[in-house]
Design an enzyme around this catalytic site. Sequence first.
Site, mmCIF file in Angstrom:
data_model
loop_
_atom_site.group_PDB
_atom_site.id
_atom_site.type_symbol
_atom_site.label_atom_id
_atom_site.label_comp_id
_atom_site.label_asym_id
_atom_site.label_seq_id
_atom_site.Cartn_x
_atom_site.Cartn_y
_atom_site.Cartn_z
ATOM 1 N N GLN A 1 0.829 -1.205 0.000
ATOM 2 C CA GLN A 1 0.000 0.000 0.000
ATOM 3 C C GLN A 1 0.860 1.251 0.000
ATOM 4 O OE1 GLN A 1 -3.361 -0.613 2.453
ATOM 5 N NE2 GLN A 1 -4.301 1.340 2.004
ATOM 6 N N ASP A 2 1.232 1.740 1.186
ATOM 7 C CA ASP A 2 2.172 2.866 1.200
ATOM 8 C C ASP A 2 3.329 2.535 2.129
ATOM 9 O OD1 ASP A 2 0.768 3.234 3.597
ATOM 10 O OD2 ASP A 2 0.671 5.403 3.412
ATOM 11 N N PRO A 3 4.419 3.299 2.082
ATOM 12 C CA PRO A 3 5.619 2.929 2.843
ATOM 13 C C PRO A 3 5.391 2.951 4.352
ATOM 14 C CG PRO A 3 6.130 4.589 1.161
ATOM 15 C CD PRO A 3 4.638 4.489 1.241
#
Length: 225
Positions: free
Chosen positions: A64-66
């Site tokens: 998804q995101d970091p």
Amino acid sequence: MENVLKNDWGPLLAPEFEKEYYRKLADFLKEEYSTHVVYPKKEDIFNALEYTSYENTKVVILGQDPYHGPNQAHGLSFSVQPGIKTPPSLLNMYKELRDEYGYDIPNNGYLVKWAEQGVLLLNTVLTVRQGEANSHKGKGWEHFTDRVIELLNEREKPVIFILWGRHAQAKKKLITNTKHHIIESVHPSPLSARRGFFGSKPYSKVNTILANMGEREIDWEIPNL
């Protein structure tokens, strides 16, 4: 955030860097990096594409995101830098790997070994503000990473897409080429892993497909550091 990609992704993605959405994204990131702590470091943003070229991509594991904690993110989905505690979802990935192959759980979460073998560890959003999950959602990265998936979808040589959880599975609509393979289950997060991630055997499924294609299998064992 100009096109710094040195391998075959460079020319393939060059048109994206000229588009209006990307210019807005670049302006946003310039402001964010100068006024907030943002992860990963600028030079690590495109690491997934740097480590795993277009031609060499065998598998995609979509994140998804970091990670948004200090020193965690380095541009590869699920992976953390050496010396950083293994996050819960990755620990569950290691537990499944142990159950499939008998590998010991390593003392680190550094997945570069996978990336170097053709496992594209791609997040759908490539940056995040410290301590604020999803803070860079909807700023343009999704257009960019959708294009990465579309380019792989256009490839003749089959790709194996691993889609864990609803967020990743939403990208299934971009994978229209029937040559490709999709492996999906719930997310390895502690919130869902027991509802169908454990026992789903994604790693051996990948290697069975690769073996049937006459391709070298992935050595999933992460060494201790």
